[in-house]
Design an enzyme around this catalytic site. Structure first.
Site, mmCIF file in Angstrom:
data_model
loop_
_atom_site.group_PDB
_atom_site.id
_atom_site.type_symbol
_atom_site.label_atom_id
_atom_site.label_comp_id
_atom_site.label_asym_id
_atom_site.label_seq_id
_atom_site.Cartn_x
_atom_site.Cartn_y
_atom_site.Cartn_z
ATOM 1 N N GLU A 164 43.059 28.278 47.966
ATOM 2 C CA GLU A 164 42.676 27.405 46.852
ATOM 3 C C GLU A 164 42.832 28.064 45.488
ATOM 4 O O GLU A 164 43.280 27.442 44.529
ATOM 5 C CB GLU A 164 41.232 26.904 47.032
ATOM 6 C CG GLU A 164 41.039 25.924 48.183
ATOM 7 C CD GLU A 164 40.940 26.604 49.554
ATOM 8 O OE1 GLU A 164 40.854 27.850 49.599
ATOM 9 O OE2 GLU A 164 40.941 25.892 50.576
ATOM 10 N N HIS A 214 41.644 54.858 28.772
ATOM 11 C CA HIS A 214 41.548 53.620 29.525
ATOM 12 C C HIS A 214 40.977 52.467 28.716
ATOM 13 O O HIS A 214 41.662 51.884 27.894
ATOM 14 C CB HIS A 214 40.752 53.835 30.816
ATOM 15 C CG HIS A 214 41.041 52.753 31.782
ATOM 16 N ND1 HIS A 214 40.434 51.531 31.699
ATOM 17 C CD2 HIS A 214 41.899 52.698 32.813
ATOM 18 C CE1 HIS A 214 40.918 50.770 32.646
ATOM 19 N NE2 HIS A 214 41.810 51.453 33.341
ATOM 20 N N HIS A 242 29.887 21.789 53.496
ATOM 21 C CA HIS A 242 30.982 20.940 53.036
ATOM 22 C C HIS A 242 30.523 19.841 52.072
ATOM 23 O O HIS A 242 31.332 19.029 51.647
ATOM 24 C CB HIS A 242 31.694 20.302 54.236
ATOM 25 C CG HIS A 242 32.600 21.256 54.952
ATOM 26 N ND1 HIS A 242 32.178 22.493 55.385
ATOM 27 C CD2 HIS A 242 33.914 21.163 55.296
ATOM 28 C CE1 HIS A 242 33.189 23.120 55.980
ATOM 29 N NE2 HIS A 242 34.251 22.337 55.923
ATOM 30 N N HIS A 270 42.453 48.360 25.091
ATOM 31 C CA HIS A 270 42.987 49.379 26.005
ATOM 32 C C HIS A 270 44.314 49.907 25.461
ATOM 33 O O HIS A 270 45.323 49.220 25.513
ATOM 34 C CB HIS A 270 43.286 48.760 27.377
ATOM 35 C CG HIS A 270 42.108 48.152 28.062
ATOM 36 N ND1 HIS A 270 41.636 48.610 29.266
ATOM 37 C CD2 HIS A 270 41.308 47.114 27.726
ATOM 38 C CE1 HIS A 270 40.602 47.882 29.653
ATOM 39 N NE2 HIS A 270 40.394 46.956 28.734
HETATM 40 C C1 LIG Z 1 38.960 39.281 37.461
HETATM 41 C C2 LIG Z 1 38.691 40.450 36.575
HETATM 42 N N1 LIG Z 1 37.743 41.326 36.933
HETATM 43 C C3 LIG Z 1 37.435 42.369 36.125
HETATM 44 C C4 LIG Z 1 38.084 42.548 34.934
HETATM 45 C C5 LIG Z 1 37.699 43.662 33.995
HETATM 46 N N2 LIG Z 1 38.767 44.683 33.940
HETATM 47 C C6 LIG Z 1 39.636 44.751 32.933
HETATM 48 S S1 LIG Z 1 40.801 45.912 33.199
HETATM 49 C C7 LIG Z 1 40.127 46.317 34.693
HETATM 50 C C8 LIG Z 1 40.729 47.305 35.620
HETATM 51 C C9 LIG Z 1 41.809 48.039 35.062
HETATM 52 O O1 LIG Z 1 42.517 48.688 36.091
HETATM 53 P P1 LIG Z 1 43.991 48.274 36.380
HETATM 54 O O2 LIG Z 1 44.051 46.851 36.738
HETATM 55 O O3 LIG Z 1 44.529 49.239 37.338
HETATM 56 O O4 LIG Z 1 44.702 48.410 34.981
HETATM 57 P P2 LIG Z 1 44.994 49.758 34.196
HETATM 58 O O5 LIG Z 1 43.729 50.232 33.637
HETATM 59 O O6 LIG Z 1 45.583 50.716 35.155
HETATM 60 O O7 LIG Z 1 45.911 49.306 33.120
HETATM 61 C C10 LIG Z 1 39.005 45.572 34.932
HETATM 62 C C11 LIG Z 1 38.157 45.740 36.135
HETATM 63 C C12 LIG Z 1 39.071 41.592 34.609
HETATM 64 N N3 LIG Z 1 39.747 41.668 33.466
HETATM 65 N N4 LIG Z 1 39.360 40.579 35.447
#
Ligand SMILES: Cc1ncc(C[n+]2csc(CCOP(=O)(O)OP(=O)(O)O)c2C)c(N)n1
Ligand SMILES: [Mg+2]
Length: 681
Positions: free
Chosen positions: A431, A279, A492, A31
């Site tokens: 948790e 992105h 549980h 990214h």
């Molecule tokens: C728990 C989790 N779910 C999904 C992802 C996959 N993933 C990587 S970046 C992202 C979303 C990016 O959006 P944001 O957090 O707003 O970051 P930005 O692109 O704005 O830097 C996702 C869904 C992940 N890394 N971790």
């Protein structure tokens, strides 16, 4: 060079951007947009705000930095490289050279480079925790902030301040959408952790597009409600405004701070509105060149670090950090002279060692037919150990009376917003954050533990997995480990959880079969500072075995051992763990009375057993003896390797049932007679 790049600050920020773009483009994966947009934030935090010495990236008094949106990893790598972070091992010993070399950056996301796809703790000095699963980093940061408060309350003296550091976090929409972030933020607000600053990249975009699709909460109001100090910065490029906000964080004395910063992803990229371009995917070299042009950097140079940029960082964070760490060294020298006993405790902690005599009070339990629940023995052993490890702290997710996880010795105390020196933490019913916070404690050098019912490991598995990836010695105390829970019923009663936890590589799952096995399993877990441990414990009683009749429980250190044996080659080997071990022993008595030659193998930790030499494994489980029966009140999956294709398994094949525990065991035919049956009378 254009006008913008004559300004050294802008040039330094743009160099972070360009390095990040080049690395992502060369890897053709990753990214780029977020590092580009957040470069000014990283610049401001490191260059002007953090107390951090790149030459001593592990000095205990440093501020911590967590990149919770780990997908923006190049932001961290570029910054750590440019500020000149030196390579050390995780205890701070210099290993020579740079922590992250330009070569590492050129090999971003390739095997052998410390610049992994997402930041990995201990790969390179300066990476304070492993991030990537969104929400994990912010939860760790709360543990780090709690650790600082605890260390300050216990070790600072009127005249000598060793601990007075902050934890800074950059987090994203995804981080804050995750439930764990709200759990962790709720803890931080409740505890008034004014040493914690989250900088939230409010860029209105996630992978699927505009946050309008799925995220419309008012983060400011939400965090106000959580007891946070909420600040806003309108433009991520406004370094000065961010600096002012950070000054307000420093001035705030009773709340954690969140700075909500507006940014535009892929800032400076020509198609910055294009979610796909900026992105989750590289820009393409043409766009990289155009972006560099917009920044006023030479378009054709890759991994280019303009003259003056490293020097600029050396003048800023380098000088400030060196002065701060030298001042700390001075305090530490005085502290060692003035408070040698406390200093020795800290030295052990800094070195990742246990203090001398940590195990001297581990009890030996008398044989007792009625016995005890292993959760009770665990409470005794935990207290005996923690008493002698001053920096062992932990707590439960609101189940301490059931988990027997309270530290009850004199002086243990409560960790509260009004008393940061206590050793009993209260995680509340959170948790997942509990696991993340406990990892944060361990990342800060403490021996952190946390507790809940075993079935709820489902809710904290993400954190448990990260403990193992990071090689942290996080201790999980997990009681109510089977259908033995009884009346609470199937919701549980853990069934698949033993196998599910054993499936996490590096997580050692201990399920002791009597009180003395509890003691030895704790010993094994504590001695291993490189792996997390899950201590899986019963609610119901089991006999405390007579160790003059049975083998010593020290066998636990090998994960599995011969508990009782016959003369010559066994006709059958019975294997078990935890609360079913005595059933195997009973079955062995019956089978022996029937003229069978029986060996009983206790398997408190299948993971450790699997790591033994083949010769030991063959000694315990001779390959020629294929008649093997395992009994465990869980699913069969993790036993197949040990029982082999001729083996039989007595255990669970469905969810459990609500009823008195002994009736539930009978319902599912988990008992000695089933073992006798399976062994072949
Ligand atoms: C728990 C989790 N779910 C999904 C992802 C996959 N993933 C990587 S970046 C992202 C979303 C990016 O959006 P944001 O957090 O707003 O970051 P930005 O692109 O704005 O830097 C996702 C869904 C992940 N890394 N971790
Ligand atoms: Mg976003």
């Amino acid at each position: 060079m254009t006008a913008t790049s004559t300004d050294i600050q802008t040039l330094a920020i743009d160099t972070i951007r360009a390095l990040s773009m080049d690395a992502v483009q060369t890897a053709n994966s990753g990214h780029p947009g977020t590092p580009m947009a957040l470069a000014p934030i990283a610049y401001q935090v490191f260059q002007n705000s953090m107390k951090y010495d790149p030459a001593k990236p592990h000095w205990p008094g440093r501020d911590r930095f967590v990149l919770s949106c780990g997908h923006a990893s190049m932001l961290l790598y570029s910054t750590l490289h440019l500020i000149g972070t030196q390579a050390t091992d995780k205890h701070g010993k210099p290993t020579g050279g740079e922590s992250i070399t330009l070569e590492d950056i050129k090999n971003f996301r390739q095997i052998g480079s410390v610049c992994a796809g997402h930041p990995e703790y201990a790969e390179a000095a300066g990476i304070e925790t492993t991030t990537g699963p969104l929400g994990a980093g912010v939860s760790n940061s709360v543990g780090m902030a709690m650790a600082e408060k605890w260390l300050a309350a216990n070790y600072n003296t009127d005249d000598l301040t060793l601990f007075n550091y902050n934890t800074y976090v950059i987090c994203s929409d995804g981080d804050l959408m995750e439930g764990i972030a709200t759990e962790a933020a709720s803890v931080a607000g409740h505890l008034k952790l004014d040493n914690l600053c989250w900088i939230y990249d409010d860029n209105n975009i996630t992978i699927e597009g505009d946050t309008d699709l799925a995220f419309s909460e008012d983060i400011g109001k939400k965090f106000e409600g959580l007891g946070w100090n909420v600040l806003h910065v309108d433009d991520a490029n406004d370094v000065e405004a961010l600096g002012k906000a950070i000054a307000k964080f420093h001035a705030c004395g009773d709340k954690p701070t969140i700075i909500v910063v507006k940014s535009i992803i892929g800032y400076g990229a020509p198609n910055k509105q294009n979610t796909h371009g900026a992105h989750g995917a590289p820009l393409g070299w043409d766009e990289v060149a155009l972006a560099k042009k917009a920044y006023g950097l030479p378009e054709d140079k890759k991994f280019y670090i303009p003259d003056g940029v490293k020097e600029h960082f050396a003048e800023g964070i380098g000088k400030r950090g060196a002065a701060a760490s030298a001042a700390w060294d001075d305090v530490w020298t005085k502290y060692q002279a003035a408070y040698p006993a406390k200093a020795a405790e800290l030295q052990a902690m800094f070195d990742g060692k246990l203090p001398e005599g940590w195990d001297k009070d581990i009890p030996v339990f008398e044989a007792d037919a009625k016995g005890d629940a292993t959760r009770n023995s665990s409470g005794k052993v935990l207290n005996a150990i923690a008493k002698n490890i001053p920096f062992m702290i932990g707590g439960s997710a609101d189940l301490a009376p059931s988990n027997k996880s309270n530290l009850t010795f004199e002086g243990a105390g409560e960790f509260l917003a009004t008393s940061y020196d206590g050793r009993n933490l209260h995680f509340g019913i959170r948790e997942h954050a509990m696991a993340g916070i406990t990892n944060g404690l361990c990342l800060s050098g403490l021996r952190g533990y946390c507790a809940t019912f075993f079935v709820f490991t489902d809710y904290m598995r993400g954190g448990m997995r990260l403990s193992s990836i990071m090689h942290l010695p996080t201790l999980y105390i997990l009681t109510h480990d089977s259908i033995g829970v009884g009346e609470d019923g199937p919701t549980h009663q853990p069934i698949e959880h033993l196998t599910a936890c054993r499936a996490i590589p590096g997580l050692n799952v201990y399920r002791p079969g009597d009180a003395n096995e509890v003691a030895e399993c704790y010993r094994a877990a504590m001695l291993d500072s490189n792996h997390p441990a899950a201590m899986v414990l019963s609610r119901q009683n089991m006999p405390t075995m007579d160790r003059t009749k049975f083998a010593s429980a020290e066998g636990c250190l090998k994960g599995g051992y011969i508990l009782s044996d016959c003369d010559g080659t066994p006709d059958v080997i019975l294997m078990s763990s935890g609360s079913e071990l005595y059933m195997a022993v009973d079955a062995a008595d019956q089978l022996t009375a029937n003229g069978k030659k029986v060996r009983v193998v206790s398997m408190p930790c299948l993971d450790l057993f699997a790591m033994q030499d083949q010769s030991y494994i063959d000694e315990v489980l001779p390959p020629s003896v294929t008649n093997r029966v395992a009994i465990e009140a869980g699913i069969q999956m993790s036993w197949d390797r040990w029982i082999g294709s001729h083996g039989k398994f007595i255990g669970m094949h469905s969810f459990g049932a609500s009823g008195p525990f002994d009736a539930v065991y009978e319902l599912f035919k988990i008992n000695a007679s089933s073992v006798v049956e399976a062994a072949g009378r």
